[in-house]
Design an enzyme around this catalytic site. Structure first.
Site, PDB file in Angstrom:
ATOM      1  N   GLU A  53       9.816  -3.282  10.561  1.00 17.64           N
ATOM      2  CA  GLU A  53      10.107  -1.983   9.664  1.00 17.64           C
ATOM      3  C   GLU A  53      10.647  -0.975  10.919  1.00 17.64           C
ATOM      4  O   GLU A  53      10.068  -0.844  11.802  1.00 17.64           O
ATOM      5  CB  GLU A  53       8.949  -1.575   9.058  1.00 17.64           C
ATOM      6  CG  GLU A  53       9.070  -0.286   8.418  1.00 17.64           C
ATOM      7  CD  GLU A  53       8.098   0.369   7.330  1.00 17.64           C
ATOM      8  OE1 GLU A  53       7.255  -0.481   7.037  1.00 17.64           O
ATOM      9  OE2 GLU A  53       8.178   1.351   6.808  1.00 17.64           O
ATOM     10  N   ASP A  58      -0.913  -6.696  -0.109  1.00 11.96           N
ATOM     11  CA  ASP A  58      -1.037  -5.661   1.320  1.00 11.96           C
ATOM     12  C   ASP A  58      -2.564  -5.715   1.463  1.00 11.96           C
ATOM     13  O   ASP A  58      -3.146  -5.247   0.497  1.00 11.96           O
ATOM     14  CB  ASP A  58      -0.503  -4.348   1.165  1.00 11.96           C
ATOM     15  CG  ASP A  58       0.540  -3.960   2.298  1.00 11.96           C
ATOM     16  OD1 ASP A  58       0.607  -4.751   3.242  1.00 11.96           O
ATOM     17  OD2 ASP A  58       1.204  -3.024   2.040  1.00 11.96           O
ATOM     18  N   ASP A 113       0.772  -1.188  -0.080  1.00 12.40           N
ATOM     19  CA  ASP A 113      -0.017  -0.080   0.159  1.00 12.40           C
ATOM     20  C   ASP A 113       0.720   1.439  -0.054  1.00 12.40           C
ATOM     21  O   ASP A 113       0.478   2.222   0.055  1.00 12.40           O
ATOM     22  CB  ASP A 113      -1.007   0.055   1.050  1.00 12.40           C
ATOM     23  CG  ASP A 113      -0.399   0.079   2.442  1.00 12.40           C
ATOM     24  OD1 ASP A 113       0.974  -0.174   2.402  1.00 12.40           O
ATOM     25  OD2 ASP A 113      -1.022   0.029   3.608  1.00 12.40           O
ATOM     26  N   SER A 114       2.185   1.074  -0.007  1.00 14.25           N
ATOM     27  CA  SER A 114       3.214   2.209  -0.251  1.00 14.25           C
ATOM     28  C   SER A 114       2.730   2.843  -1.589  1.00 14.25           C
ATOM     29  O   SER A 114       2.959   4.034  -1.899  1.00 14.25           O
ATOM     30  CB  SER A 114       4.607   1.685  -0.139  1.00 14.25           C
ATOM     31  OG  SER A 114       4.783   0.536  -0.832  1.00 14.25           O
TER      32      SER A 114
HETATM   33  O1  KIV Z   1       3.446  -1.126   1.570  1.00 10.30           O
HETATM   34  C1  KIV Z   1       4.847  -1.658   1.547  1.00 10.30           C
HETATM   35  O2  KIV Z   1       5.537  -1.197   0.646  1.00 10.30           O
HETATM   36  C2  KIV Z   1       5.255  -2.133   2.664  1.00 10.30           C
HETATM   37  C3  KIV Z   1       6.781  -2.335   3.038  1.00 10.30           C
HETATM   38  C4  KIV Z   1       7.526  -1.115   3.359  1.00 10.30           C
HETATM   39  C5  KIV Z   1       7.115  -3.389   3.664  1.00 10.30           C
HETATM   40  O3  KIV Z   1       4.604  -2.489   3.512  1.00 10.30           O
END
Ligand code: KIV
Length: 299
Positions: A197, A98, A59-60
């Site tokens: 993280e 995610d 979800d990044s």
């Molecule tokens: O959403 C994402 O990219 C993440 C990573 C930072 C592990 O959760």
């Protein structure tokens, strides 16, 4: 007696895909696990070509692709679509989708329904959710429904406000102890791996040694069983603040800008397109066309 051929349906479904239990075997052998985020078919394909083990449809995306200030507003539909695209490109890596904020907080039933959607509609091999606490029960329910789950503790961006912002977690003995407990609880709930993280390297080592399943670090030091980075951070696309744990492996943002500037310059100087980029008509057809419709300039 000759060996019986494998039923085709089964053989083609598993062909080339990294088997999930292999991740724990890699931990046992001390082989590092490589994970990267991806959000579309080309990035999935490139991650596969590079031999990456796990691709995270993170979800990044809300921040690095869609320009939001945080990951909170990302919807389940967005992750479903992106997972469909990524799985068209990434064949060998396990694709982890995610679970966005709001898709698993309400109840175990809500969590199972949405995890199943990511697998059925998105084509994900597994899902990831953030935090300990109620997420432990959600993880257990999703695993019981037959969907592999990856945990995520430490800095959990979906609840960064509660944590006081995007900052390292587990820096006191008490907070570090709680973090170790969360990771252990997620393993006990059936998670096949846990992301750590932005936690001190010493805490990450303690968790890594305490868990039978692999830890995947991001800003958690070198002792984790694997590492993950966000595509746009590591490849130099993202203009926002990059955390200290990011290493830039390329500056594609600069390369792309430079290519676009050359394109713009060529267009403005009429240097593009050139003959090799252009279709031509056979001479006799052109003559026939001109006979039908004399060029206005020659009339
Ligand atoms: O959403 C994402 O990219 C993440 C990573 C930072 C592990 O959760």
């Amino acid at each position: 007696m000759s060996e019986r051929p494998k039923p085709q349906r089964y053989a083609s479904w598993t062909a080339g895909k990294l088997p999930l239990p292999e991740l724990s075997e890699m931990k046992r052998r001390g082989e590092k696990i490589v994970m990267v985020t991806a959000y579309d078919a080309p990035s999935g394909r490139l991650a596969d070509a590079a031999g990456v083990d796990l691709v995270l449809v993170g979800d990044s995306s809300g921040m690095v692709v869609h320009g939001r200030e945080s990951t909170v507003a990302v919807s389940l539909d967005e992750i479903v679509f992106m997972t469909q695209w990524v799985t068209r490109g990434a064949k060998r890596p396990l694709v982890v989708a995610d679970m966005p904020f709001g898709s698993y907080e309400v109840s175990d039933e809500q969590a199972v329904q949405n995890a199943v959607r990511l697998v059925k509609e998105g084509g994900a091999d597994a899902v990831k959710l953030e935090r300990g606490g109620t997420s432990v029960s959600r993880a257990r329910a999703i695993v019981s429904a037959g969907v592999p789950v990856m945990g995520h503790v430490g800095l959990t961006p979906q609840t960064a406000t509660v944590l006081g912002g995007f900052k390292a977690q587990g820096r006191t003995a008490e907070r570090a102890g709680a973090l170790v407990d969360e990771a252990l609880a997620l393993e006990a709930a059936g998670c096949f791996a846990v992301v750590l993280e932005a936690v001190p390297a010493q805490v990450a080592r303690m968790v890594t040694e305490g868990l039978g399943v692999p830890t995947i670090g991001i800003g958690a030091g070198a002792d984790c069983d694997g590492q993950v980075l966000v595509w746009h951070d590591m490849l130099g696309f993202y203009e926002g603040h990059a955390p200290r744990f990011v290493k830039r492996y390329a500056d594609l943002g600069e390369l792309i800008t430079e290519a676009l500037e050359r394109f713009a310059d060529d267009v403005r100087r009429s240097a593009f397109p050139e003959p090799q980029h252009t279709y031509a008509m056979p001479e006799d057809e052109l003559a026939a066309l001109e006979a039908l419709r004399p060029s206005p300039r020659r009339r």
